[in-house]
Design a protein around this motif. Structure first.
Motif, short mmCIF file in Angstrom:
data_model
loop_
_atom_site.label_atom_id
_atom_site.label_comp_id
_atom_site.label_asym_id
_atom_site.label_seq_id
_atom_site.Cartn_x
_atom_site.Cartn_y
_atom_site.Cartn_z
N VAL A 187 0.81 -1.14 0.13
CA VAL A 187 0.00 0.13 0.21
C VAL A 187 0.80 1.16 -0.04
O VAL A 187 1.94 1.20 0.66
CB VAL A 187 -0.87 -0.05 1.39
N ILE A 188 0.55 2.26 -0.71
CA ILE A 188 1.23 3.48 -0.97
C ILE A 188 0.43 4.56 -0.25
O ILE A 188 -0.40 5.14 -0.91
CB ILE A 188 1.67 3.84 -2.45
N PRO A 189 0.75 5.05 0.83
CA PRO A 189 0.07 6.20 1.53
C PRO A 189 0.05 7.51 0.80
O PRO A 189 1.11 7.60 0.15
CB PRO A 189 0.56 6.16 3.00
N LYS A 190 -0.91 8.30 0.97
CA LYS A 190 -0.94 9.32 0.34
C LYS A 190 0.51 10.32 0.39
O LYS A 190 0.88 10.87 -0.68
CB LYS A 190 -2.32 10.20 0.51
N ASP A 191 0.76 10.23 1.53
CA ASP A 191 1.92 11.20 1.72
C ASP A 191 3.16 10.60 1.19
O ASP A 191 4.14 11.58 0.80
CB ASP A 191 2.31 11.60 3.33
N ILE A 192 3.18 9.41 1.15
CA ILE A 192 4.44 8.62 0.50
C ILE A 192 4.60 8.89 -1.11
O ILE A 192 5.41 9.29 -1.51
CB ILE A 192 4.41 7.21 0.74
N ALA A 193 3.29 8.77 -1.41
CA ALA A 193 2.87 8.94 -2.98
C ALA A 193 3.43 10.41 -3.47
O ALA A 193 3.96 10.73 -4.55
CB ALA A 193 1.57 8.79 -3.18
N MET A 194 3.18 11.21 -2.65
CA MET A 194 3.26 12.66 -2.90
C MET A 194 4.97 12.92 -2.62
O MET A 194 5.37 13.55 -3.44
CB MET A 194 2.80 13.67 -1.98
N ALA A 195 5.55 12.25 -1.83
CA ALA A 195 7.12 12.41 -1.56
C ALA A 195 7.81 11.65 -2.79
O ALA A 195 8.85 12.17 -3.26
CB ALA A 195 7.49 11.55 -0.18
N LEU A 196 7.31 10.48 -3.36
CA LEU A 196 7.70 9.91 -4.43
C LEU A 196 7.66 10.78 -5.50
O LEU A 196 8.59 11.07 -6.28
CB LEU A 196 7.36 8.40 -4.71
N LYS A 197 6.48 11.60 -5.66
CA LYS A 197 6.39 12.30 -6.91
C LYS A 197 7.43 13.63 -6.71
O LYS A 197 7.83 14.20 -7.81
CB LYS A 197 4.99 13.09 -7.16
N ALA A 198 7.44 14.09 -5.68
CA ALA A 198 8.30 15.36 -5.40
C ALA A 198 9.95 14.88 -5.64
O ALA A 198 10.57 15.41 -6.45
CB ALA A 198 8.37 15.91 -4.11
N LEU A 199 10.15 13.65 -5.38
CA LEU A 199 11.44 13.27 -5.52
C LEU A 199 11.85 12.92 -6.92
O LEU A 199 12.95 13.42 -7.43
CB LEU A 199 11.60 11.85 -4.61
N ASP A 200 10.78 12.25 -7.54
CA ASP A 200 10.83 12.34 -9.25
C ASP A 200 11.25 13.39 -10.07
O ASP A 200 11.75 13.67 -10.69
CB ASP A 200 9.83 11.40 -9.68
N ALA A 201 10.34 14.45 -9.60
CA ALA A 201 10.53 15.94 -10.06
C ALA A 201 11.76 16.72 -9.56
O ALA A 201 12.00 17.66 -10.29
CB ALA A 201 9.14 16.67 -9.69
N GLY A 202 12.48 16.22 -8.56
CA GLY A 202 13.50 16.87 -8.12
C GLY A 202 13.35 17.98 -7.11
O GLY A 202 14.43 18.80 -7.01
N LYS A 203 12.17 17.95 -6.52
CA LYS A 203 11.86 18.98 -5.65
C LYS A 203 11.52 18.64 -4.27
O LYS A 203 10.89 19.28 -3.50
CB LYS A 203 10.55 19.80 -6.23
N ALA A 204 11.75 17.15 -3.77
CA ALA A 204 11.78 16.90 -2.61
C ALA A 204 12.62 17.63 -1.37
O ALA A 204 13.59 17.76 -1.67
CB ALA A 204 11.91 15.47 -2.59
N ASN A 205 11.90 17.90 -0.41
CA ASN A 205 12.53 18.34 0.81
C ASN A 205 13.42 17.38 1.50
O ASN A 205 12.97 16.02 1.02
CB ASN A 205 11.77 19.46 1.61
N GLU A 206 13.96 17.63 2.52
CA GLU A 206 14.80 16.55 3.21
C GLU A 206 13.77 15.43 3.76
O GLU A 206 14.36 14.21 3.67
CB GLU A 206 15.49 17.34 4.08
N GLY A 207 12.83 15.60 4.36
CA GLY A 207 12.05 14.92 4.82
C GLY A 207 11.26 14.02 3.83
O GLY A 207 11.02 12.81 4.17
N GLN A 208 10.80 14.63 2.50
CA GLN A 208 10.42 13.86 1.76
C GLN A 208 11.25 12.78 0.98
O GLN A 208 10.86 11.64 0.82
CB GLN A 208 9.82 14.74 0.58
N GLN A 209 12.62 13.31 1.03
CA GLN A 209 13.84 12.24 0.55
C GLN A 209 13.92 11.15 1.37
O GLN A 209 13.74 9.92 1.01
CB GLN A 209 14.77 13.02 0.58
#
Length: 103
Positions: free
Chosen positions: A15-37
């Motif tokens: 299962v991919i929780p919504k916050d993790i999905a958003m973190a993965l999308k931010a990581l893919d876009a090169g815009k993830a903050n430290e916590g998201q990474q």
């Protein structure tokens, strides 16, 4: 027992929780903050790859192999995270001969 904690076969995606999905999308876009990474990498290593999970699936050799394949991918990433960077190797061609130099 809810869906998130129900035992699942190794071939069923976690299962991919919504916050993790958003973190993965931010990581893919090169815009993830430290916590998201950190959250994205932790989810990849521990949920998607299951590096802390036992690979053995009683009575199912194929499922055991599948689980070990997932785990192996995570262990490769874990090893890369702990590796020291190797010196860059530059290959040069001089007069038809290949030379290698380390910088």
């Amino acid at each position: 027992m809810n869906e998130a904690t129900k035992p699942r076969g190794p071939h069923i995606p976690p299962v991919i929780p919504k916050d993790i999905a958003m973190a993965l999308k931010a990581l893919d876009a090169g815009k993830a903050n430290e916590g998201q990474q950190r959250a994205a990498l932790d989810w990849i290593m521990f949920e998607a790859c299951g590096i802390r999970n036992l690979s053995y699936q009683p009575g199912d050799v194929a499922a055991t192999a599948f689980a070990e394949g997932r785990r192996f991918a995570g262990l490769l990433v874990a090893g890369a995270l702990q590796a020291s960077p190797a010196p860059m190797v530059i290959k040069r061609v001089s007069r038809g001969k290949r030379q290698e130099a380390q910088e």
